[in-house]
Every structure is written in C-alpha cells, then in structure tokens.
Scaffold this motif. Structure first.
Motif, PDB file in Angstrom:
ATOM      1  N   MET A 124      -0.248   5.353  17.570  1.00  0.00           N
ATOM      2  CA  MET A 124      -0.405   6.592  16.459  1.00  0.00           C
ATOM      3  C   MET A 124      -1.480   6.974  15.841  1.00  0.00           C
ATOM      4  O   MET A 124      -2.208   8.015  15.693  1.00  0.00           O
ATOM      5  N   ASP A 125      -2.223   5.780  15.531  1.00  0.00           N
ATOM      6  CA  ASP A 125      -3.648   6.160  14.835  1.00  0.00           C
ATOM      7  C   ASP A 125      -4.576   4.870  14.915  1.00  0.00           C
ATOM      8  O   ASP A 125      -3.864   3.888  15.534  1.00  0.00           O
ATOM      9  N   ALA A 126      -5.603   5.010  14.474  1.00  0.00           N
ATOM     10  CA  ALA A 126      -6.663   3.644  14.605  1.00  0.00           C
ATOM     11  C   ALA A 126      -7.103   3.249  13.258  1.00  0.00           C
ATOM     12  O   ALA A 126      -7.262   4.229  12.311  1.00  0.00           O
ATOM     13  N   GLU A 225     -11.131   1.293   6.785  1.00  0.00           N
ATOM     14  CA  GLU A 225     -11.460   2.453   6.114  1.00  0.00           C
ATOM     15  C   GLU A 225     -10.459   3.206   5.092  1.00  0.00           C
ATOM     16  O   GLU A 225     -11.084   3.681   4.093  1.00  0.00           O
ATOM     17  N   PHE A 226      -9.173   2.879   5.338  1.00  0.00           N
ATOM     18  CA  PHE A 226      -8.292   3.742   4.666  1.00  0.00           C
ATOM     19  C   PHE A 226      -8.382   3.343   3.069  1.00  0.00           C
ATOM     20  O   PHE A 226      -8.203   4.178   2.167  1.00  0.00           O
ATOM     21  N   PRO A 227      -8.158   2.044   2.869  1.00  0.00           N
ATOM     22  CA  PRO A 227      -8.268   1.593   1.522  1.00  0.00           C
ATOM     23  C   PRO A 227      -9.489   2.006   0.895  1.00  0.00           C
ATOM     24  O   PRO A 227      -9.222   2.082  -0.584  1.00  0.00           O
ATOM     25  N   ASN A 283      -2.543  11.749   9.649  1.00  0.00           N
ATOM     26  CA  ASN A 283      -3.851  11.970   9.222  1.00  0.00           C
ATOM     27  C   ASN A 283      -4.168  12.196   7.785  1.00  0.00           C
ATOM     28  O   ASN A 283      -5.135  12.337   7.177  1.00  0.00           O
ATOM     29  N   VAL A 284      -3.080  12.035   6.893  1.00  0.00           N
ATOM     30  CA  VAL A 284      -3.442  12.085   5.458  1.00  0.00           C
ATOM     31  C   VAL A 284      -4.263  10.898   5.065  1.00  0.00           C
ATOM     32  O   VAL A 284      -5.029  11.000   4.216  1.00  0.00           O
ATOM     33  N   GLY A 285      -3.902   9.872   5.749  1.00  0.00           N
ATOM     34  CA  GLY A 285      -4.741   8.737   5.440  1.00  0.00           C
ATOM     35  C   GLY A 285      -5.707   8.190   6.553  1.00  0.00           C
ATOM     36  O   GLY A 285      -6.685   7.415   6.212  1.00  0.00           O
ATOM     37  N   TYR A 286      -5.389   8.472   7.594  1.00  0.00           N
ATOM     38  CA  TYR A 286      -6.195   7.894   8.806  1.00  0.00           C
ATOM     39  C   TYR A 286      -7.060   9.033   9.513  1.00  0.00           C
ATOM     40  O   TYR A 286      -6.399  10.076   9.922  1.00  0.00           O
TER      41      TYR A 286
END
Length: 340
Positions: A124-126, A225-227, A283-286
């Motif tokens: 889905m994402d990284a 990176e996200f938090p 992509n909102v967060g990642y």
C-alpha cells in the motif's frame, strides 16, 4: 395515508430488510495501521462497497504478527490490511496466505508486490525511518541535532534517546534490519551496543518515540516519518531528520488469509486496496505509496523521501527476523518499557 396503505408499506419493508441483511458480508480485518486512520479507511471502503462491512482488530506489528501465527490452525481473520510485508512473508512461509492476483496489480511499483505469481501480498505504502528531534529541549541541554545514525552514539546523547523494541514494533524492526543491510550484521551489532548506552527506554509502539520527542519527554525519538509530520502540524517543536547513511523502510501490505469463508468479499477488499483512490487515501499521511504518480508532498516532509530509502531485501529480513529478535532481546531487552 390510510391504514391499508401503511400496512402494505410495512409489509414491503419487512420483506426487503432480510434481503439487505443477508447481502451484507462482515469481514474481520487484522491491521497494524495507525489507529487514527482506521475510521477513515473503513468509511472510504464501505462507501465504495456498502455490501461489505469491516470489523477491525488492531494492534502493533509484532503483537499482530504473533497473534496471526498463534491462530494458524484456527484462523480468525479474513484479511490482513496494513501489516508489514516482512510479517506477511512469515505467514506466507507457513502456508497461511491465499495467493491472489488483484485487479490492477500490474499498475503498482514492483517493489510493493510479492515476487510470486499470483502474489501472496500486495503493498500500500511505505513508512520510512526518521528521527524526531525536540529543538527546545535540545537547545536547553546544549545538544545539537544529529544528522546521521552514527551521531546517535555520541556520549552527549546518553539517556536522551528512545527507540521502539523491534520484537513488538515494526518500526523497531525496520531500523535494526536497515542497519544490518547497510553495514552487515557484525558492524550493526557493534553499533547497537554503543547506541544502547544512550537509550533511555525501548517502547512497544513505533510512533511513541516521536510523540515523546514532540512532548519534550525525550530529546530524540527513533521513529518513522508519519508521526513526525503529524506532531509538527500539531505544533510540536520538532525537526524530522533522515539520517545521512540512508533509512530503512517497510511496506504496509495486504493479504487474504487462506481458508476464509468470505473469499469473494476478501478479494473485493484487496482489489480496492490497491486502487488509485485507495492510494490517494494513503497519501494523506504517507509520502510514499505503491501506485506511481499518486504521491503528493506531505506537509513537513521532503518530496524526495523515496531517495532516502535503502535497497530493502524483504525476503532476507523476513528469513532473518527470528534470529535477529532473539539476539536483540538477549542484549537489550532490559531497557524495554513495561507492556501495558
């Protein structure tokens, strides 16, 4: 409206309701997706497929992986949506995944797709290793921001660093796996021996070290990176740092549990999980997602994060996981926070 009409309407409604109830499929979906995202993911999928309802079971990556393996002979999940690819490779090796070629899988970046045909999992994402550095606490204590992994072993950082326990946190494991793939196992263990001297605690959540840095409870949090982006948007005085040597990373991925009685609905969910619409949601967060051309820059994160990601060998990481964690726990587990 007379009583005869009301009676006819009531009869019509009662005839339809059982059909609606019968048509609705309930999916038990295991996940390690950040809790803050679950409602949004569920609402977006169920809007596209109102005949399928998601019932989440959520925990951290290590705990969820152990739970799935413990249920090998009596699986309770239909789908895993949002678990580390290396964890799904463990399940695949145990014959617990239903291979499936989702519609549109050829559109994804190949590093987000299992090597087999049909694939056992799809990405889905990284999430990418990063440091969260509290600028206020750093200045107060006279500690400069680190720029590299090697910097974290400097004596002045003693007691000011928190990082996740790799046995319970996917973020913790991607860091350890990343160091080993960057430097080789011997040098990576020597590095972790020195880093351990500066660690105040190992957490059981991958995002917690960044949250602690954001709250001033630690100067440096080894996290992803996200938090960091989320805490900075909320006003936390932190810098998000990608170490100069390169960052380990992990793919969040999706798979069907073999033997599910809801196979058709499970395939529908996996088909949807790799669509452009779903990737726009991720992509909102990642900042890095599996569908090429979708990702837009996320506030407070650089647009070139993918260039900071190391060449990650998921197969090696999955095959080495048990031995790495056993050795890690023997050396460092004494500083782990109590499990809640």
């Amino acid at each position: 409206m007379n009583r005869r009409v009301l009676f006819m309407l009531a009869g019509a409604v009662s005839a339809v309701l059982p059909a609606i109830a019968f048509a609705e499929t309930q999916l038990t979906v295991y996940t390690a997706i950040e809790a803050v995202d679950l409602d949004r993911y569920k609402a977006t999928f169920e809007k596209a497929h109102p005949d399928i309802k998601i019932n989440w079971v959520r925990d951290s990556t290590g705990v969820m992986t152990a739970k799935l393996l413990a249920e090998k002979d009596n699986p309770q999940a239909d789908v895993v949506w949002g678990l580390a690819a290396t964890s799904l490779l463990l399940l695949k090796a145990e014959g617990m995944l239903e291979p499936y070629q989702p519609k549109g899988v050829e559109d994804l970046d190949k590093k987000f797709v299992d090597n087999d045909t049909p694939p056992g999992w799809v990405g889905m994402d990284a999430y990418v290793a990063a440091l969260c550095y509290n600028t206020v606490e750093g200045e107060r204590l006279g500690l400069k921001a680190p720029t590299s992994w090697e910097d974290l072993t400097k004596p002045e950082y003693k007691g000011h660093i928190v990082m996740p326990n790799p046995a319970s946190s996917g973020t913790g494991f991607l860091n350890v796996s990343g160091w080993m793939q960057l430097w080789g196992e011997e040098k990576a263990w020597a590095y972790m021996d020195k880093l351990h001297e500066n660690i105040s605690a190992y957490t059981h959540s991958g995002s917690k070290p960044c949250k602690m840095a954001g709250a001033g409870e630690a100067v440096i949090g080894v996290s992803f990176e996200f938090p960091g982006a989320k805490a900075k948007s909320a006003g936390a005085p932190i810098d998000i740092i990608f170490p100069s040597e390169g960052s380990g990373w992990e793919a969040e991925a999706t798979a069907i549990i073999a033997g599910t009685p809801n196979l058709e609905a499970a395939e529908t969910l996996v088909d949807w999980s790799i669509t452009k619409e779903a990737n726009e949601m991720y992509n909102v967060g990642y900042a890095v997602v599996a569908y090429p051309g979708v990702a837009k820059a996320v506030e407070h994160l650089p647009s070139d994060i993918s260039s900071k990601m190391i060449d990650n060998d998921f197969e090696w990481a999955a095959n080495s996981r048990t031995a790495i964690l056993k050795e890690w726990q023997k050396r460092y587990d004494a500083k782990s926070e109590p499990k809640s």
